[in-house]
Scaffold this motif. Structure first.
Motif, short mmCIF file in Angstrom:
data_model
loop_
_atom_site.label_atom_id
_atom_site.label_comp_id
_atom_site.label_asym_id
_atom_site.label_seq_id
_atom_site.Cartn_x
_atom_site.Cartn_y
_atom_site.Cartn_z
N PHE A 106 43.28 13.95 59.06
CA PHE A 106 42.16 13.19 58.50
C PHE A 106 41.98 13.53 57.02
CE2 PHE A 106 37.81 12.12 57.53
CZ PHE A 106 37.60 10.94 58.23
N SER A 107 42.10 14.81 56.67
CA SER A 107 41.91 15.23 55.28
C SER A 107 42.98 14.62 54.38
CB SER A 107 41.94 16.76 55.19
OG SER A 107 40.93 17.33 56.00
N VAL A 108 44.24 14.69 54.82
CA VAL A 108 45.33 14.14 54.02
C VAL A 108 45.20 12.64 53.89
CG1 VAL A 108 47.83 13.80 53.93
CG2 VAL A 108 46.91 16.02 54.59
N ALA A 109 44.90 11.96 54.99
CA ALA A 109 44.74 10.50 54.96
C ALA A 109 43.57 10.10 54.06
CB ALA A 109 44.54 9.97 56.37
N TYR A 110 42.48 10.84 54.14
CA TYR A 110 41.30 10.53 53.30
C TYR A 110 41.64 10.70 51.83
CZ TYR A 110 36.50 10.64 51.58
OH TYR A 110 35.34 10.38 50.89
N PHE A 111 42.37 11.77 51.50
CA PHE A 111 42.75 11.98 50.11
C PHE A 111 43.65 10.86 49.61
CE2 PHE A 111 45.88 13.66 47.08
CZ PHE A 111 45.04 14.06 46.05
N LEU A 112 44.64 10.47 50.41
CA LEU A 112 45.55 9.42 49.99
C LEU A 112 44.86 8.07 49.87
CD1 LEU A 112 48.73 10.24 52.15
CD2 LEU A 112 48.42 10.64 49.71
N ALA A 113 43.93 7.79 50.79
CA ALA A 113 43.31 6.46 50.83
C ALA A 113 42.22 6.28 49.78
CB ALA A 113 42.75 6.20 52.23
N VAL A 116 43.45 8.82 45.69
CA VAL A 116 44.63 8.42 44.93
C VAL A 116 44.51 6.93 44.63
CG1 VAL A 116 47.15 8.29 44.90
CG2 VAL A 116 46.02 10.19 46.06
N ARG A 117 44.26 6.61 43.39
CA ARG A 117 43.98 5.22 43.02
C ARG A 117 45.24 4.38 42.89
NH1 ARG A 117 38.84 4.83 44.47
NH2 ARG A 117 37.55 6.48 43.53
N SER A 118 46.31 4.97 42.41
CA SER A 118 47.54 4.22 42.17
C SER A 118 48.29 4.01 43.48
CB SER A 118 48.43 4.97 41.18
OG SER A 118 49.70 4.38 41.11
N SER A 119 48.66 2.77 43.75
CA SER A 119 49.42 2.48 44.97
C SER A 119 50.80 3.11 44.91
CB SER A 119 49.54 0.96 45.17
OG SER A 119 50.19 0.36 44.06
N THR A 120 51.37 3.21 43.70
CA THR A 120 52.67 3.86 43.55
C THR A 120 52.59 5.34 43.91
OG1 THR A 120 53.27 2.32 41.79
CG2 THR A 120 54.55 4.35 41.96
N MET A 121 51.54 6.01 43.42
CA MET A 121 51.37 7.42 43.73
C MET A 121 51.07 7.62 45.21
SD MET A 121 51.60 10.42 42.63
CE MET A 121 51.77 10.04 40.89
N GLN A 122 50.33 6.68 45.82
CA GLN A 122 50.09 6.76 47.26
C GLN A 122 51.41 6.72 48.02
OE1 GLN A 122 47.44 3.52 48.19
NE2 GLN A 122 45.62 4.82 48.15
N THR A 123 52.28 5.81 47.61
CA THR A 123 53.58 5.69 48.28
C THR A 123 54.40 6.96 48.10
OG1 THR A 123 53.56 3.30 47.87
CG2 THR A 123 55.67 4.32 48.44
#
Length: 305
Positions: A106-113, A116-123
């Protein structure tokens, strides 16, 4: 004028139904060949008798009764029977791994979602989470041995810093190492569905909660968590079902000293006690299905998806 149109619609309906059946037929065939028939064979063998050298195709409940022999009473030491003790041990690992993977996932998913504003960095970060899956589970488990062993890096570091006078024994071949390996192996199964659910949350709901005076924790608990419950449920089902039936991780990281239902089934098959192993497998399947049924009572996955 309406009669020809109505008749054409009536003629098209059976054709459409036939096409739908043909589309579903390959999936139904795969489901039949690779799930229903093997499951039926396991259920059938669980009712067979056996001896030291052959299977006897005679219907009997001996295998199921032998699994729970002595479970109706406590032993002289106040312990439960072997089967119940083994299930309690499996449930213990299942609960610990589920709780830890849920918090981390949940913590990792929350941080990524949400951070992290950039979709490229999310990927990029999401791909980094999948890097451990590029190698086999066995290699990833074995990699912990030189770290946690009696002469491993962790013990050497602890002794070098003067924190301990002798190697810490419980780091490897213990409950700790088993839970650690489970978390390492299966956290990704929790991250992916939760992240998918969080990405579908309308960001305007978070803004509305903030405008209404909700704090960050209130928004998290009252908005994000309820809207992520589908992902939490799917991830929980993945982790629970895998841990309940696992025997490789417990065998390697437990030093062949820790019991689990999957490990017992593996030992029974190695001794050619196939009917007994099949009966154990059917009971395990029933237990896992009851757990999944209980989880799906909390969230209607079909409605949420």
């Amino acid at each position: 004028m309406s009669t020809p149109v109505a008749s054409s619609h009536a003629a098209a309906a059976p054709i459409h139904a036939v096409k739908a059946w043909w589309q579903a037929a390959p999936f139904a065939l795969v489901f039949l060949l690779f799930f229903l028939i093997p499951l039926g064979l396991v259920a059938m063998v669980s009712l067979w008798n056996f001896n030291e050298y052959e299977l006897i195709p005679a219907v009997t409940l001996r295998n199921y009764l032998s699994l729970f022999e002595g479970c109706s009473r406590l032993t002289d030491n106040g312990d439960l029977c072997v089967t119940l003790n083994t299930y309690l041990s499996t449930f213990k690992f299942c609960l610990l791994v589920w709780g830890i993977t849920l918090v981390i996932g949940f913590s990792v998913a929350y941080f990524l979602a949400f951070h992290v504003r950039s979709s490229t960095m999310q990927t990029v970060l999401f791909v980094l989470c999948t890097v451990p899956f590029w190698t086999s589970n066995v290699i990833r488990m074995i990699s912990w041995v030189p770290l946690l062993g009696r002469n491993g890096l962790v013990n050497q570091a602890l002794m070098g810093m003067g924190l301990v006078n002798q190697p810490v024994e419980w780091l490897l071949f213990s409950d700790f190492s088993v839970v650690l390996a489970f978390v390492h192996l299966y956290t990704m199964f929790m991250i992916v569905p939760i992240f998918n659910s969080m990405m579908r949350i309308d960001r305007s709901l978070l803004e509305a909660a903030s405008d209404a005076g909700a704090s960050g924790w209130q928004t998290l608990w009252n908005v994000v968590v309820p809207l992520s419950r589908t992902g939490i449920l799917i991830g929980s089902i993945f982790v629970i079902t895998i841990v309940m039936g696992d025997f490789v991780t417990i065998g390697v990281m437990g030093g062949q000293q820790i019991a689990s239902i999957g490990k017992i089934i593996q030992v029974q098959t190695s001794y050619l006690q196939f009917p007994l192993a099949a009966a154990n497998a059917m009971i395990l399947l029933a237990v896992v299905l009851m757990i999944i049924w209980g989880l799906t009572r909390m969230v209607d996955i079909r409605k949420e998806l």
